[in-house]
Design a protein around this motif. Sequence first.
Motif, short mmCIF file in Angstrom:
data_model
loop_
_atom_site.label_atom_id
_atom_site.label_comp_id
_atom_site.label_asym_id
_atom_site.label_seq_id
_atom_site.Cartn_x
_atom_site.Cartn_y
_atom_site.Cartn_z
N PHE A 194 0.95 -1.18 -0.06
CA PHE A 194 -0.18 0.10 -0.12
C PHE A 194 0.88 1.37 -0.01
O PHE A 194 1.61 1.56 1.04
CB PHE A 194 -0.84 -0.08 1.20
CG PHE A 194 -1.61 1.22 1.55
CD1 PHE A 194 -2.01 2.21 0.49
CD2 PHE A 194 -1.88 1.53 2.83
CE1 PHE A 194 -2.89 3.26 1.03
CE2 PHE A 194 -2.51 2.60 3.18
CZ PHE A 194 -2.94 3.45 2.13
N VAL A 195 0.90 2.18 -0.99
CA VAL A 195 1.45 3.25 -1.33
C VAL A 195 0.67 4.48 -0.95
O VAL A 195 -0.43 4.51 -1.88
CB VAL A 195 2.31 3.34 -2.33
CG1 VAL A 195 3.11 4.61 -2.78
CG2 VAL A 195 3.05 1.99 -2.60
N ALA A 196 1.15 5.61 -0.43
CA ALA A 196 0.24 6.76 -0.24
C ALA A 196 1.20 7.79 -0.95
O ALA A 196 2.38 7.81 -0.52
CB ALA A 196 0.00 6.89 1.05
N ILE A 197 0.57 8.83 -1.72
CA ILE A 197 1.20 9.71 -2.01
C ILE A 197 0.76 11.16 -1.62
O ILE A 197 -0.54 11.36 -2.01
CB ILE A 197 1.28 9.92 -3.80
CG1 ILE A 197 1.76 8.33 -4.24
CG2 ILE A 197 2.15 11.04 -4.48
CD1 ILE A 197 1.58 8.28 -5.91
N LEU A 198 1.27 11.98 -1.00
CA LEU A 198 0.82 13.04 -0.38
C LEU A 198 1.39 14.42 -1.00
O LEU A 198 2.71 14.38 -0.81
CB LEU A 198 0.73 13.13 1.09
CG LEU A 198 -0.09 11.82 1.74
CD1 LEU A 198 0.40 11.75 3.36
CD2 LEU A 198 -1.40 11.91 1.29
N GLY A 199 0.81 15.26 -1.58
CA GLY A 199 1.24 16.40 -1.80
C GLY A 199 0.46 17.80 -1.40
O GLY A 199 -0.27 17.60 -0.13
N GLY A 200 0.52 19.06 -2.04
CA GLY A 200 -0.22 19.93 -1.57
C GLY A 200 0.79 20.91 -1.05
O GLY A 200 1.96 20.69 -0.63
N ALA A 201 0.29 21.98 -0.47
CA ALA A 201 1.00 23.00 0.04
C ALA A 201 1.63 22.91 1.41
O ALA A 201 2.77 23.18 1.77
CB ALA A 201 0.30 24.37 -0.06
N LYS A 202 0.94 22.49 2.39
CA LYS A 202 1.19 22.56 3.70
C LYS A 202 1.13 21.43 4.44
O LYS A 202 0.21 20.25 4.24
CB LYS A 202 0.21 23.40 4.36
CG LYS A 202 0.08 24.97 3.92
CD LYS A 202 -0.85 25.80 4.76
CE LYS A 202 -0.75 27.25 4.28
NZ LYS A 202 -1.71 28.01 5.07
N VAL A 203 2.37 21.09 5.30
CA VAL A 203 2.31 19.62 6.03
C VAL A 203 0.79 19.77 7.14
O VAL A 203 0.38 18.78 7.54
CB VAL A 203 3.31 20.00 7.13
CG1 VAL A 203 3.42 18.65 7.89
CG2 VAL A 203 4.77 19.68 5.96
N SER A 204 0.69 21.12 7.61
CA SER A 204 -0.38 21.04 8.51
C SER A 204 -1.76 20.71 8.33
O SER A 204 -2.47 20.23 8.98
CB SER A 204 -0.45 22.79 8.96
OG SER A 204 -0.68 23.53 8.04
N ASP A 205 -1.91 20.84 7.00
CA ASP A 205 -3.21 20.16 6.27
C ASP A 205 -3.10 18.75 6.32
O ASP A 205 -4.20 18.08 6.25
CB ASP A 205 -3.18 20.69 4.88
CG ASP A 205 -3.66 22.08 4.78
OD1 ASP A 205 -4.10 22.75 5.73
OD2 ASP A 205 -3.44 22.87 3.58
N LYS A 206 -2.24 18.18 6.34
CA LYS A 206 -2.14 16.29 6.42
C LYS A 206 -1.40 15.87 7.57
O LYS A 206 -1.10 14.57 7.45
CB LYS A 206 -1.24 16.29 4.79
CG LYS A 206 -1.54 16.91 3.77
CD LYS A 206 -2.79 16.00 2.94
CE LYS A 206 -3.31 17.06 2.09
NZ LYS A 206 -2.54 17.36 0.79
#
Length: 395
Positions: A194-206
């Motif tokens: 199981f691989v998760a790919i996380l992007g977007g601007a802020k660590v705080s959102d994720k």
Amino acid sequence: MAKKTVEDLDLKGKKVLVRVDFNVPIKDDVITNDNRIVAAIPTIDYITAEGGKAILFSHLGRVKTEEDKAGKSLKPVAERLSELLGKPVTFVPETRGKELEEAIANMKDGDVLVVENTRFEDIDGKKESKNDPELGKYWASLGDVFVNDAFGTAHRAHASNVGIASNLPTAVGYLMEKEIKFIGGVVENPQRPFVAILGGAKVSDKIGVIENLIDKADKILIGGGMTYTFQAAQGRKVGMSICEKDKLDLARELLEKAGDKLILPVDTVCAPDFDNDAPTTILTGDIPDDLEGLDIGPETIKLFTEELQGAKTVIWNGPMGVFELPTFAKGTIGVCEAIANLKDATTIIGGGDSAAAAIQLGFADEFTHISTGGGASLEYLEGKVLPGVESISDK
């Protein structure tokens, strides 16, 4: 999570209240993207084919004052729904009262009716958004059963989802059922690797998503603006790149907790300005003070593609760069292609900007499931209980 579905209900001759997500973009009374309307049609079609009367509730935008109501009516949505269904759809420009009650009383089996924007009830005391008990009870009194097909609002307890559900027999529609199956399945029992790919601007959102997935995923690939907070936490210089300095300690903790599960980009596409025509430089080390990172580089695309090989479950939330500008969309395109080329894998986009990117870039049909919920998807991935899902009856 075994919830009752629309097929578990006896619908013949019943007034079926349906919470849909018709929160679509409208400009000058013209709908610019009808994906959410199209997504609700299978549930509506089933209800009407079974002889039910489909009474649809949805919000549209945020409404706090009388002035906010301008351009927020669901009338254009009802008109577009009528075109898509190929049959008349009644629109009632009220959220309660005699006109609405008479229109429902006059419905025949198989008819479809759209109630005005539920958020119009927020003008006087946020009755919809605060799940006013009296409003939920009133809306429930208009029907016999309730079907929730709006995953996009499942993370909020509103009168039009939890309020109605508290007063009627309930079930999920086909769209909500898919979200529970795919997003919920990832949280509860993913096929591995199981691989998760996380992007977007802020660590705080994720933060919550990363913390939850550290224990569940085999690998977590990080891209987008949040990359630079992690790199700064490692002692790297990140130039003018977006960086949450108040989250550096947290980023260090996450890096330590995740160990080699968490994989950061190895090169970055940098530019002096947030501009599609700005000159670009690809860097593998520190980013100088006069540049900012705006996309993952070609070596990272190659690395992420390799890390995805053999994956059986992939979930992606958040673009790899500023995908709205073609110069900085290559990383997001590369990740889209890598996921699209996987064989025998369940591939899921967790809503929001990554869903918009996949659709905009022409990869929508290459994924097993694209979530209709941004915030709801994130909270589900965090392992949180969603009120809109929790309020539906179990089988």
